[in-house]
Scaffold this motif. Structure first.
Motif, PDB file in Angstrom:
ATOM      1  N   LYS A 151     -16.523  54.328  51.740  1.00 14.91           N
ATOM      2  CA  LYS A 151     -15.430  53.866  50.869  1.00 14.91           C
ATOM      3  C   LYS A 151     -15.798  52.640  50.048  1.00 14.91           C
ATOM      4  O   LYS A 151     -14.997  52.181  49.228  1.00 14.91           O
ATOM      5  CB  LYS A 151     -14.187  53.577  51.716  1.00 14.91           C
ATOM      6  N   LEU A 152     -16.981  52.092  50.251  1.00 17.28           N
ATOM      7  CA  LEU A 152     -17.388  50.933  49.457  1.00 17.28           C
ATOM      8  C   LEU A 152     -17.444  51.253  47.966  1.00 17.28           C
ATOM      9  O   LEU A 152     -17.275  50.361  47.134  1.00 17.28           O
ATOM     10  CB  LEU A 152     -18.769  50.440  49.920  1.00 17.28           C
ATOM     11  N   SER A 153     -17.661  52.513  47.648  1.00 18.49           N
ATOM     12  CA  SER A 153     -17.709  52.881  46.226  1.00 18.49           C
ATOM     13  C   SER A 153     -16.370  52.659  45.537  1.00 18.49           C
ATOM     14  O   SER A 153     -16.302  52.610  44.305  1.00 18.49           O
ATOM     15  CB  SER A 153     -18.136  54.338  46.072  1.00 18.49           C
ATOM     16  N   ASP A 154     -15.281  52.519  46.321  1.00 19.64           N
ATOM     17  CA  ASP A 154     -13.974  52.238  45.725  1.00 19.64           C
ATOM     18  C   ASP A 154     -13.945  50.889  45.025  1.00 19.64           C
ATOM     19  O   ASP A 154     -13.040  50.631  44.220  1.00 19.64           O
ATOM     20  CB  ASP A 154     -12.882  52.271  46.804  1.00 19.64           C
ATOM     21  N   THR A 165     -14.060  42.423  36.472  1.00 20.68           N
ATOM     22  CA  THR A 165     -15.389  41.854  36.242  1.00 20.68           C
ATOM     23  C   THR A 165     -16.046  41.484  37.568  1.00 20.68           C
ATOM     24  O   THR A 165     -17.239  41.745  37.794  1.00 20.68           O
ATOM     25  CB  THR A 165     -15.290  40.606  35.354  1.00 20.68           C
ATOM     26  N   ALA A 166     -15.261  40.884  38.466  1.00 18.46           N
ATOM     27  CA  ALA A 166     -15.802  40.488  39.771  1.00 18.46           C
ATOM     28  C   ALA A 166     -16.216  41.712  40.587  1.00 18.46           C
ATOM     29  O   ALA A 166     -17.265  41.716  41.237  1.00 18.46           O
ATOM     30  CB  ALA A 166     -14.773  39.668  40.539  1.00 18.46           C
ATOM     31  N   ASN A 167     -15.402  42.768  40.544  1.00 21.36           N
ATOM     32  CA  ASN A 167     -15.753  43.976  41.278  1.00 21.36           C
ATOM     33  C   ASN A 167     -17.012  44.626  40.725  1.00 21.36           C
ATOM     34  O   ASN A 167     -17.825  45.168  41.473  1.00 21.36           O
ATOM     35  CB  ASN A 167     -14.589  44.967  41.245  1.00 21.36           C
ATOM     36  N   LEU A 224     -17.282  45.254  56.064  1.00 23.73           N
ATOM     37  CA  LEU A 224     -17.273  46.114  54.885  1.00 23.73           C
ATOM     38  C   LEU A 224     -15.920  46.096  54.189  1.00 23.73           C
ATOM     39  O   LEU A 224     -15.844  46.313  52.974  1.00 23.73           O
ATOM     40  CB  LEU A 224     -17.654  47.544  55.268  1.00 23.73           C
ATOM     41  N   ARG A 225     -14.866  45.823  54.937  1.00 32.18           N
ATOM     42  CA  ARG A 225     -13.535  45.711  54.322  1.00 32.18           C
ATOM     43  C   ARG A 225     -13.313  44.340  53.700  1.00 32.18           C
ATOM     44  O   ARG A 225     -12.674  44.228  52.644  1.00 32.18           O
ATOM     45  CB  ARG A 225     -12.445  45.981  55.364  1.00 32.18           C
ATOM     46  N   ARG A 226     -13.795  43.286  54.348  1.00 32.14           N
ATOM     47  CA  ARG A 226     -13.448  41.925  53.934  1.00 32.14           C
ATOM     48  C   ARG A 226     -14.553  41.205  53.169  1.00 32.14           C
ATOM     49  O   ARG A 226     -14.274  40.418  52.270  1.00 32.14           O
ATOM     50  CB  ARG A 226     -13.086  41.100  55.172  1.00 32.14           C
ATOM     51  N   PRO A 276     -10.941  49.903  41.899  1.00 35.60           N
ATOM     52  CA  PRO A 276      -9.899  49.556  42.874  1.00 35.60           C
ATOM     53  C   PRO A 276      -8.560  50.164  42.501  1.00 35.60           C
ATOM     54  O   PRO A 276      -8.192  50.214  41.336  1.00 35.60           O
ATOM     55  CB  PRO A 276      -9.860  48.022  42.806  1.00 35.60           C
ATOM     56  N   GLN A 277      -7.858  50.639  43.538  1.00 33.72           N
ATOM     57  CA  GLN A 277      -6.551  51.233  43.330  1.00 33.72           C
ATOM     58  C   GLN A 277      -5.461  50.172  43.440  1.00 33.72           C
ATOM     59  O   GLN A 277      -5.515  49.285  44.276  1.00 33.72           O
ATOM     60  CB  GLN A 277      -6.300  52.337  44.377  1.00 33.72           C
TER      61      GLN A 277
END
Length: 619
Positions: free
Chosen positions: A467-470, A484-486, A416-418, A474-475
């Motif tokens: 935290k996937l909603s971050d 765009t990718a996010n 989920l992080r990577r 992104p901070q």
């Protein structure tokens, strides 16, 4: 003064040969002042310190073998003369590696290294931990040789261990052949002793791999001359060692990884080797080989019903995800807006993606068979969803392998992080369904377990899922993904994430509150409070209020209606963002303690409960 002490000790080696405690103290002296030896302007002091450490190592191996009095003293010592001698030598070499990268010094270290194999064969010989310390110290020197000499020097260092592993594997095969069946030898003292020593030699190879890979990773990230030399070198020094022994290691994995010593040693070796080509594109054949061995080990573990041996392999899978998950995510998204290094070609990224997907599917299937029904699709109980009703009415299947369950949650949290898109779009097969969805459901049940590591890992996974909603916002400016990718990533996974979390949200709130009332291990309370705080913040007021009131009306909350009202007040403050996680941590701590005993008025109307109500009603 220190120089004179060192010289005096060198001139009188016999003064320590009669007492292991005194020898250990001399070694402690070297350990403590290793930094001074490395910077002292006095000529020859550094060499004298190393010579004294070598002398102590020799005395530790020979001076006390037949001395009953010395043996009795060593049994009472917290640290053996071997341990102190190897640590002293390691500290000296680590602080001044370039000084000892000479033919004369290397020859002396080679003699000590080979003698350690002889001492390892004796009953009161050098421990594997001390051998690892010695190995680490010598490797610190070898990495300061010119890179062109690394393959030869590391191969020479590894040769005794490789020879020993091959001989031990043959010996194990002979024992098995003599007893007709491998499963009949599990408890056999001879096979256990052989596998124990085999695992120790594999651990030494793992120590060498870790040292050299760490150094090459650092050098490859620099712009000095060595980095270009490494980049142009076709063979990493570890590859030569692996090529020599890989067939034997594969044989050991296939036949003997049911043994916990072997599985831990091989798992550690695989994990340490993972970053070997992290900075490069091109061939991923080594990573493929590692993946195949890990899959074999997982299969052996489940077939043998010793699921504790799955943990080292799952640690390897997590390391693969941590190291290469970002590459796999790029391969999944195929985003042209990303600026990639030339070596990270589409075929390379696709290869990494295939490897990680294969590992995740194998891990999910094998862990599912190991941990029991908790990983299976949830079933209705008395017409209710398993995520409805009181926690005590929900079916909680006792997992057969908490280690495996904990390990898979940590693997999936790393995903989920990577590489969240890769994981959430991954299907584990018709019986397992979507791996992410099943994992969320299993984690929701597991947060109220009594195993510390299992609860922690389930909370870690659920926190990462929330935290996937971050991704949507992104901070900072160091995110490798463009806006765009996010947006594309969230579009691909957002509906599945929202649906999965919404299905278990009320259940998790209830289980966390139940756990805070004395059920979950105390060590997990803070992380549980942080998770609940995050869930309350993302829930609607109506949803969170319903879940809270339903939870606190259950019989596990024994502090009375007034305490319920105070608790609801604190949780409501958290839900609307007016209270920090630290307040919820404090609340959980009080609730947990009050539900441990009623000896101090920890029941409705008791003195302790009145203090609780007073404290939190004033917030």
């Amino acid at each position: 003064q220190l120089a004179r002490c060192t010289a005096a000790l060198l001139r009188s080696p016999d003064c320590t040969s009669g007492n292991p405690l005194l020898l250990a103290q001399v070694c402690t002296f070297i350990e403590k002042y290793a930094g001074w030896f490395s910077i002292s302007p006095s000529a020859g002091v550094l060499d004298s310190g190393a010579q004294l450490a070598l002398s102590c190592f020799g005395l530790a191996s020979s001076a006390f073998q037949n001395d009953i009095a010395s043996q009795s003293i060593m049994k009472e010592m917290t640290s053996s003369p071997f341990a102190e001698a190897t640590t002293a030598l390691r500290n000296i070499l680590k602080l001044s590696p370039a000084h000892f990268a000479t033919p004369q010094a290397l020859a002396a270290f080679e003699g000590v290294w080979e003698s350690s194999f002889t001492y390892a064969n004796s009953d009161d010989g050098i421990s594997i931990e001390d051998r690892e310390t010695l190995c680490n110290g010598i490797c610190q020197v070898l990495v300061f040789l010119p890179p062109k000499q690394w393959v030869a020097s590391l191969s020479s260092l590894a040769r005794p261990s490789i020879d020993c592993i091959e001989a031990l594997a043959n010996k194990a095969d002979n024992i098995v052949a003599a007893t007709d069946t491998i499963h009949g030898t599990h408890g056999d003292a001879m096979i256990c002793a052989v596998l124990k020593r085999t695992g120790e030699e594999i651990r030494l190879l793992s120590t060498m791999a870790l040292c050299f890979i760490n150094v090459t990773r650092k050098k490859s990230s620099n712009s000095d001359n060595d980095s270009s030399e490494i980049a142009n070198d076709l063979e990493h020094p570890i590859e030569a060692v692996l090529r020599r022994t890989w067939s034997c290691l594969s044989h050991i994995a296939q036949k003997y990884s049911y043994d916990e010593v072997i599985s831990e040693a091989l798992g550690g070796l695989l994990t340490n080797i993972v970053p070997i080509r992290e900075q490069e594109g091109g061939s991923i054949s080594i990573l493929n080989d590692l993946c195949e061995m890990a899959t074999v080990m997982m299969t052996v573990a489940t077939q043998d019903s010793n699921t504790a041996t799955l943990s080292p392999t799952l640690e390897f899978v997590k390391e693969v995800v941590d190291t290469y998950g970002y590459h796999a995510e790029i391969g999944v998204m195929s985003d042209p807006s990303l600026q990639l290094p030339a070596l990270l070609t589409p075929s390379h990224l696709k290869g990494i993606q295939d490897i990680i997907e294969r590992l995740l599917k194998a891990s999910a299937v094998l862990v599912g068979s190991a941990v029991g029904d908790i990983w299976s699709p949830p079933k209705q109980v008395h017409g209710q969803s398993p995520f409805e009703g009181r926690p005590e009415r929900r079916i909680i299947v006792q997992t057969k392998s908490p280690e495996a369950l904990s390990g898979i949650f940590l693997v999936l949290a790393a995903c989920l992080r990577r590489c969240p898109v890769l994981l959430i779009q991954l299907n584990g097969g018709q019986e397992r369904g979507n791996i992410f969805v099943r994992s969320v459901e299993a984690a929701a049940i597991t947060v109220s377990d009594k195993e510390i590591d299992t609860v922690r890992s389930a909370i870690t996974f659920l926190t990462a899922a929330i935290k996937l909603s971050d991704i949507k916002c992104p901070q900072g400016t160091d995110s490798p993904w463009t806006l765009t990718a996010n947006a594309s990533r969230w579009k691909a996974i957002g509906p599945t994430v929202d649906d999965s979390i919404s299905r278990v949200r009320g259940d998790v709130i209830s289980r966390l509150l139940c756990g805070a009332c004395g059920v979950m291990p105390r060590e997990t309370l803070d992380r549980a409070a942080e998770l609940l705080h995050s869930i309350l913040l993302m829930s609607s007021n109506e949803e969170s209020e319903t879940a809270i009131m339903s939870s606190l009306r259950q019989e596990y909350f024994m502090l009375g209606d007034e305490a319920v009202a105070v608790t609801v007040k604190v949780l409501s403050l958290c839900a609307n963002g007016s209270a920090s996680p630290s307040l919820l941590m404090e609340l959980f701590s009080y609730l947990w303690q009050l539900h441990q005993s009623d000896d101090t008025g920890a029941v409705a109307g008791g003195e302790a409960v009145e203090k609780f109500k007073l404290k939190f009603s004033l917030i």
